[in-house]
Scaffold this motif. Structure first.
Motif, PDB file in Angstrom:
ATOM      1  N   ILE A 164      -3.122   9.998   4.783  1.00 55.54           N
ATOM      2  CA  ILE A 164      -4.194   8.599   4.580  1.00 55.54           C
ATOM      3  C   ILE A 164      -3.583   7.544   3.862  1.00 55.54           C
ATOM      4  CG2 ILE A 164      -6.021   7.470   3.899  1.00 55.54           C
ATOM      5  CD1 ILE A 164      -6.992  11.086   4.074  1.00 55.54           C
ATOM      6  N   ALA A 165      -2.701   7.529   2.769  1.00 56.13           N
ATOM      7  CA  ALA A 165      -1.813   6.664   2.239  1.00 56.13           C
ATOM      8  C   ALA A 165      -0.630   5.824   2.732  1.00 56.13           C
ATOM      9  CB  ALA A 165      -1.231   6.713   0.660  1.00 56.13           C
ATOM     10  N   CYS A 166      -0.129   6.965   3.420  1.00 49.63           N
ATOM     11  CA  CYS A 166       1.072   6.167   4.131  1.00 49.63           C
ATOM     12  C   CYS A 166       0.569   5.488   5.042  1.00 49.63           C
ATOM     13  CB  CYS A 166       1.718   7.211   4.903  1.00 49.63           C
ATOM     14  SG  CYS A 166       3.019   8.515   4.088  1.00 49.63           S
ATOM     15  N   ALA A 167      -0.429   5.476   5.770  1.00 49.16           N
ATOM     16  CA  ALA A 167      -1.475   5.677   6.736  1.00 49.16           C
ATOM     17  C   ALA A 167      -2.112   3.543   6.261  1.00 49.16           C
ATOM     18  CB  ALA A 167      -2.779   5.689   7.745  1.00 49.16           C
ATOM     19  N   LEU A 168      -2.343   3.696   5.392  1.00 50.20           N
ATOM     20  CA  LEU A 168      -3.017   2.708   5.092  1.00 50.20           C
ATOM     21  C   LEU A 168      -1.757   1.596   4.489  1.00 50.20           C
ATOM     22  CD1 LEU A 168      -5.944   4.005   2.647  1.00 50.20           C
ATOM     23  CD2 LEU A 168      -5.793   2.361   4.813  1.00 50.20           C
ATOM     24  N   LEU A 169      -1.080   1.969   3.790  1.00 49.19           N
ATOM     25  CA  LEU A 169       0.935   1.468   3.273  1.00 49.19           C
ATOM     26  C   LEU A 169       0.538   0.966   4.810  1.00 49.19           C
ATOM     27  CD1 LEU A 169       2.114   3.542   0.571  1.00 49.19           C
ATOM     28  CD2 LEU A 169       1.001   1.403   0.494  1.00 49.19           C
ATOM     29  N   GLY A 170       1.220   1.171   6.026  1.00 47.06           N
ATOM     30  CA  GLY A 170       1.603   0.929   6.959  1.00 47.06           C
ATOM     31  C   GLY A 170       1.004  -0.218   7.785  1.00 47.06           C
ATOM     32  N   VAL A 171      -0.638  -0.388   7.847  1.00 48.01           N
ATOM     33  CA  VAL A 171      -1.384  -1.053   7.742  1.00 48.01           C
ATOM     34  C   VAL A 171      -0.840  -2.784   6.968  1.00 48.01           C
ATOM     35  CG1 VAL A 171      -3.949  -1.636   8.254  1.00 48.01           C
ATOM     36  CG2 VAL A 171      -3.022  -0.036   8.870  1.00 48.01           C
ATOM     37  N   GLY A 172      -1.626  -2.361   5.537  1.00 49.25           N
ATOM     38  CA  GLY A 172      -0.955  -3.031   4.950  1.00 49.25           C
ATOM     39  C   GLY A 172       0.033  -3.742   4.938  1.00 49.25           C
ATOM     40  N   ALA A 173       1.028  -2.906   5.092  1.00 48.98           N
ATOM     41  CA  ALA A 173       2.549  -3.772   4.874  1.00 48.98           C
ATOM     42  C   ALA A 173       2.707  -4.688   6.332  1.00 48.98           C
ATOM     43  CB  ALA A 173       3.755  -2.974   5.127  1.00 48.98           C
ATOM     44  N   LYS A 174       1.998  -4.443   7.484  1.00 53.39           N
ATOM     45  CA  LYS A 174       2.240  -4.882   8.175  1.00 53.39           C
ATOM     46  C   LYS A 174       1.109  -6.210   8.772  1.00 53.39           C
ATOM     47  CE  LYS A 174       2.390  -5.484  13.358  1.00 53.39           C
ATOM     48  NZ  LYS A 174       3.775  -6.148  13.855  1.00 53.39           N
ATOM     49  N   MET A 175       0.260  -6.361   8.318  1.00 53.90           N
ATOM     50  CA  MET A 175      -0.613  -7.104   7.424  1.00 53.90           C
ATOM     51  C   MET A 175      -0.172  -8.430   6.475  1.00 53.90           C
ATOM     52  SD  MET A 175      -3.928  -5.664   7.150  1.00 53.90           S
ATOM     53  CE  MET A 175      -5.259  -7.020   6.697  1.00 53.90           C
ATOM     54  N   ALA A 176       0.207  -7.700   5.942  1.00 48.60           N
ATOM     55  CA  ALA A 176       1.464  -8.841   4.440  1.00 48.60           C
ATOM     56  C   ALA A 176       2.481  -9.301   5.157  1.00 48.60           C
ATOM     57  CB  ALA A 176       1.712  -7.552   3.475  1.00 48.60           C
TER      58      ALA A 176
END
Length: 190
Positions: A164-176
């Motif tokens: 879950i943390a990796c998924a959130l990091l991936g989404v956050g990185a894509k957004m940023a």
């Protein structure tokens, strides 16, 4: 339609019959059968199905088979693929449960299981290398991978939380960072 579903069932039955070691050991077989031989989808889609299957409850190999079956023939395809994947396991486990009590101490059986373990380790290593090539594309990905590896090895944090943390990091990185990359590529084109 029935023949297509039966073919899908047989394909996953054959994969399920030789996939010792779980979903990761199945990845090289999936790549050969689904991507190369049948060209139903590309490797990136298979990797996406693996990533999604890891975050869902259940057996990864069955989850992936459901996604592929659904992609090919909607709900009937998903059912046929899932049944194909689990049928060999049911047969094999039934036979082993019936026979193993008399053979578990047999040195030939123990050596056979040790040989299967070595093969499974090689298949899982192949899956890890393939997932690395497809999933780790930049310095951010390398850092996330190394941090999550360290957390999974040296702490008792649940793997579910790490996924879950990796998924959130991936989404956050894509957004940023994704927007910055699009802005940079747009400015270069002008």
């Amino acid at each position: 339609m029935f023949s297509k579903l039966f073919d899908l069932y047989l394909l996953f039955f054959r994969m399920g019959a030789v996939t010792f070691g779980g979903g990761y050991a199945m990845l090289p077989i999936l790549r050969r059968e689904i991507v190369q031989a049948r060209q139903w989808m590309d490797e990136e889609t298979i990797m996406d199905f693996y990533a999604l299957s890891q975050g869902l409850p259940g057996i990864i190999a069955v989850n992936v088979s459901v996604f592929i079956g659904y992609r090919q023939h909607k709900t009937p395809g998903a059912v046929a693929a899932a049944l194909g994947m689990v049928s060999p396991c049911i047969f094999i486990i039934s036979i082993i449960a019936f026979l193993l009590a008399g053979f578990q101490d047999n040195p030939y059986v123990q050596h056979a299981l040790a040989g299967i373990s070595v093969c499974v380790a090689a298949l899982i290593l192949d899956a890890v290398i393939s997932m690395w090539k497809k999933g780790v594309k930049d310095v951010f990905g390398v850092l996330v991978c190394l941090i999550m590896l360290a957390l999974s090895v040296f702490t008792k944090i649940s793997p579910i939380l790490l996924v879950i943390a990796c998924a959130l990091l991936g989404v956050g990185a894509k957004m940023a960072f994704g927007n910055k990359q699009q802005d940079a590529s747009g400015k270069e084109g002008e």
